[in-house]
Write an enzyme that holds these catalytic residues in place. Sequence first.
Site, PDB file in Angstrom:
ATOM      1  N   ASP A  79       0.857  -1.177   0.000  1.00  0.00           N
ATOM      2  CA  ASP A  79       0.000   0.000   0.000  1.00  0.00           C
ATOM      3  C   ASP A  79       0.896   1.231   0.000  1.00  0.00           C
ATOM      4  OD1 ASP A  79      -1.693   2.161   0.445  1.00  0.00           O
ATOM      5  OD2 ASP A  79      -3.199   0.850   1.336  1.00  0.00           O
ATOM      6  N   TYR A 178      -1.273  12.316 -16.472  1.00  0.00           N
ATOM      7  CA  TYR A 178      -2.420  12.564 -17.366  1.00  0.00           C
ATOM      8  C   TYR A 178      -2.497  14.057 -17.652  1.00  0.00           C
ATOM      9  CZ  TYR A 178      -7.243  12.414 -19.091  1.00  0.00           C
ATOM     10  OH  TYR A 178      -8.374  12.536 -19.854  1.00  0.00           O
ATOM     11  N   TYR A 188     -12.478  14.857 -14.061  1.00  0.00           N
ATOM     12  CA  TYR A 188     -11.289  14.292 -13.413  1.00  0.00           C
ATOM     13  C   TYR A 188     -11.037  15.126 -12.161  1.00  0.00           C
ATOM     14  CZ  TYR A 188      -6.701  11.941 -13.378  1.00  0.00           C
ATOM     15  OH  TYR A 188      -5.609  11.174 -13.069  1.00  0.00           O
ATOM     16  N   LEU A 226      -7.395   5.045 -21.435  1.00  0.00           N
ATOM     17  CA  LEU A 226      -7.457   3.582 -21.567  1.00  0.00           C
ATOM     18  C   LEU A 226      -8.541   3.083 -20.616  1.00  0.00           C
ATOM     19  CD1 LEU A 226      -5.867   0.873 -22.503  1.00  0.00           C
ATOM     20  CD2 LEU A 226      -4.862   0.992 -20.214  1.00  0.00           C
ATOM     21  N   ALA A 230      -9.074   1.256 -13.019  1.00  0.00           N
ATOM     22  CA  ALA A 230      -9.065   2.547 -12.314  1.00  0.00           C
ATOM     23  C   ALA A 230      -9.846   3.590 -13.110  1.00  0.00           C
ATOM     24  CB  ALA A 230      -7.626   3.004 -12.076  1.00  0.00           C
TER      25      ALA A 230
HETATM   26  P1  NAD Z   1      -5.033   0.278 -13.137  1.00  0.00           P
HETATM   27  O1  NAD Z   1      -6.300   0.049 -12.409  1.00  0.00           O
HETATM   28  O2  NAD Z   1      -4.513  -0.834 -13.995  1.00  0.00           O
HETATM   29  O3  NAD Z   1      -3.831   0.675 -12.181  1.00  0.00           O
HETATM   30  C1  NAD Z   1      -3.949   1.411 -10.991  1.00  0.00           C
HETATM   31  C2  NAD Z   1      -3.399   0.522  -9.911  1.00  0.00           C
HETATM   32  O4  NAD Z   1      -3.169   1.300  -8.732  1.00  0.00           O
HETATM   33  C3  NAD Z   1      -4.356  -0.615  -9.503  1.00  0.00           C
HETATM   34  O5  NAD Z   1      -3.701  -1.863  -9.642  1.00  0.00           O
HETATM   35  C4  NAD Z   1      -4.628  -0.311  -8.040  1.00  0.00           C
HETATM   36  O6  NAD Z   1      -4.820  -1.478  -7.286  1.00  0.00           O
HETATM   37  C5  NAD Z   1      -3.355   0.423  -7.655  1.00  0.00           C
HETATM   38  N1  NAD Z   1      -3.446   1.197  -6.416  1.00  0.00           N
HETATM   39  C6  NAD Z   1      -4.405   2.089  -6.046  1.00  0.00           C
HETATM   40  N2  NAD Z   1      -4.116   2.602  -4.832  1.00  0.00           N
HETATM   41  C7  NAD Z   1      -2.946   2.021  -4.432  1.00  0.00           C
HETATM   42  C8  NAD Z   1      -2.146   2.128  -3.268  1.00  0.00           C
HETATM   43  N3  NAD Z   1      -2.473   2.942  -2.269  1.00  0.00           N
HETATM   44  N4  NAD Z   1      -1.020   1.383  -3.194  1.00  0.00           N
HETATM   45  C9  NAD Z   1      -0.661   0.548  -4.206  1.00  0.00           C
HETATM   46  N5  NAD Z   1      -1.384   0.407  -5.332  1.00  0.00           N
HETATM   47  C10 NAD Z   1      -2.520   1.139  -5.441  1.00  0.00           C
HETATM   48  O7  NAD Z   1      -5.278   1.594 -13.998  1.00  0.00           O
HETATM   49  P2  NAD Z   1      -4.375   2.427 -15.004  1.00  0.00           P
HETATM   50  O8  NAD Z   1      -5.322   3.368 -15.655  1.00  0.00           O
HETATM   51  O9  NAD Z   1      -3.544   1.551 -15.835  1.00  0.00           O
HETATM   52  O10 NAD Z   1      -3.462   3.293 -14.022  1.00  0.00           O
HETATM   53  C11 NAD Z   1      -2.047   3.263 -13.995  1.00  0.00           C
HETATM   54  C12 NAD Z   1      -1.513   4.685 -14.048  1.00  0.00           C
HETATM   55  O11 NAD Z   1      -1.826   5.234 -15.328  1.00  0.00           O
HETATM   56  C13 NAD Z   1      -2.108   5.632 -13.019  1.00  0.00           C
HETATM   57  O12 NAD Z   1      -1.121   6.494 -12.517  1.00  0.00           O
HETATM   58  C14 NAD Z   1      -3.104   6.425 -13.854  1.00  0.00           C
HETATM   59  O13 NAD Z   1      -3.407   7.691 -13.308  1.00  0.00           O
HETATM   60  C15 NAD Z   1      -2.314   6.540 -15.136  1.00  0.00           C
HETATM   61  N6  NAD Z   1      -3.094   6.971 -16.298  1.00  0.00           N
HETATM   62  C16 NAD Z   1      -4.189   6.275 -16.701  1.00  0.00           C
HETATM   63  C17 NAD Z   1      -4.929   6.721 -17.793  1.00  0.00           C
HETATM   64  C18 NAD Z   1      -6.149   5.974 -18.256  1.00  0.00           C
HETATM   65  O14 NAD Z   1      -6.926   6.513 -19.058  1.00  0.00           O
HETATM   66  N7  NAD Z   1      -6.351   4.744 -17.823  1.00  0.00           N
HETATM   67  C19 NAD Z   1      -4.519   7.882 -18.488  1.00  0.00           C
HETATM   68  C20 NAD Z   1      -3.375   8.562 -18.060  1.00  0.00           C
HETATM   69  C21 NAD Z   1      -2.663   8.097 -16.959  1.00  0.00           C
END
Ligand code: NAD
Length: 299
Positions: A79, A178, A188, A226, A230
């Site tokens: 965490d 982002y 957001y 994507l 999350a």
């Molecule tokens: P994802 O759900 O695959 O990944 C997010 C992960 O964070 C999850 O596995 C979740 O369990 C973990 N998490 C949350 N709180 C946590 C904590 N306290 N300790 C440890 N792990 C924790 O989703 P994603 O979209 O692939 O996100 C990955 C990164 O990409 C993030 O930083 C997100 O902001 C960024 N991002 C996503 C998008 C999109 O559209 N999906 C766009 C730009 C940036």
Amino acid sequence: MFSVDLKGKKVFIAGVGDDAGYGWAMAKALKEAGAEIIIGTWAPIYKIFTSSLEMGKFDASRKLSDGSLMEFSKVYPMDATFDKPEDVPTEIKENKRYKAYSHYTVSEVAELVKQDFGSIDILIHSLANGPEVKNPLLETSRAGYLAAVSSSSYSFVSLMQHFGPFMNQGGSALNLTYVASTKAIPGYGGGMSSAKAALESDTRTLAFEAGQKWGVRCNTISAGPLGSRAARAIGFIDTMIEYSYNNAPIKKELSACEVAQAALFLSSNMASAVTGTTLFVDNGLHAMGIAVESPSFKQ
Ligand code: NAD
């Protein structure tokens, strides 16, 4: 001919909890290039993730180009909101989703990784969390805002503090941001836009500090939308994917693999002089000043 060879490199990725997100895609790309992959999975979903992995639920997406299945050298419950055991409140320690685990704070996971693997070469932060993300900033509480920054931005500072000392010279640290950090993206909310702005700023400062101290590079990828778990929780991801398709310079859906390829480049020696940068991997949407699909252009 240049090719990326990460044989002998050890990678720690924080934030892999299923096969739908950027973390998984980056793990796969780096594994394809020969690296050893170690991951940190959010403690509350650790059991479901590891049992799904064991039961073969991810086998189709584990498949590598040589036909073998991607293996993780180790999966740690983690965490990233907590730095040391004293930081964990009793109600979390006692919570049924945490009770079975110990040593899930950042300093403890780092210590375990150091004991188990000695050193690492590549550190990837692929996590974010904002409990009030659905609230406009005007309706975000102080606690919600600070929680977003703690989970989504300070977590990267903490990872650098605790993993940096045993990263090999020439190593790479990376996180995902982002475009809401610099442009208003309604929907957001909850302080997540502020958290991403902090993350980008910290990436530059840490690029200097980690570069001077350990010879480690530090970059961020500003990824396009994507449909990860999350992003689905935020609620408007399909609209963002459609908006991007209609308005970005390159008219196609973004795949997680394209972000992973950029991560592979930044993690490799091909980017040996690249640090402190924000690299947009979003089909170019960030470069647009207007929405070309706007009804205003259809008269
Ligand atoms: P994802 O759900 O695959 O990944 C997010 C992960 O964070 C999850 O596995 C979740 O369990 C973990 N998490 C949350 N709180 C946590 C904590 N306290 N300790 C440890 N792990 C924790 O989703 P994603 O979209 O692939 O996100 C990955 C990164 O990409 C993030 O930083 C997100 O902001 C960024 N991002 C996503 C998008 C999109 O559209 N999906 C766009 C730009 C940036």
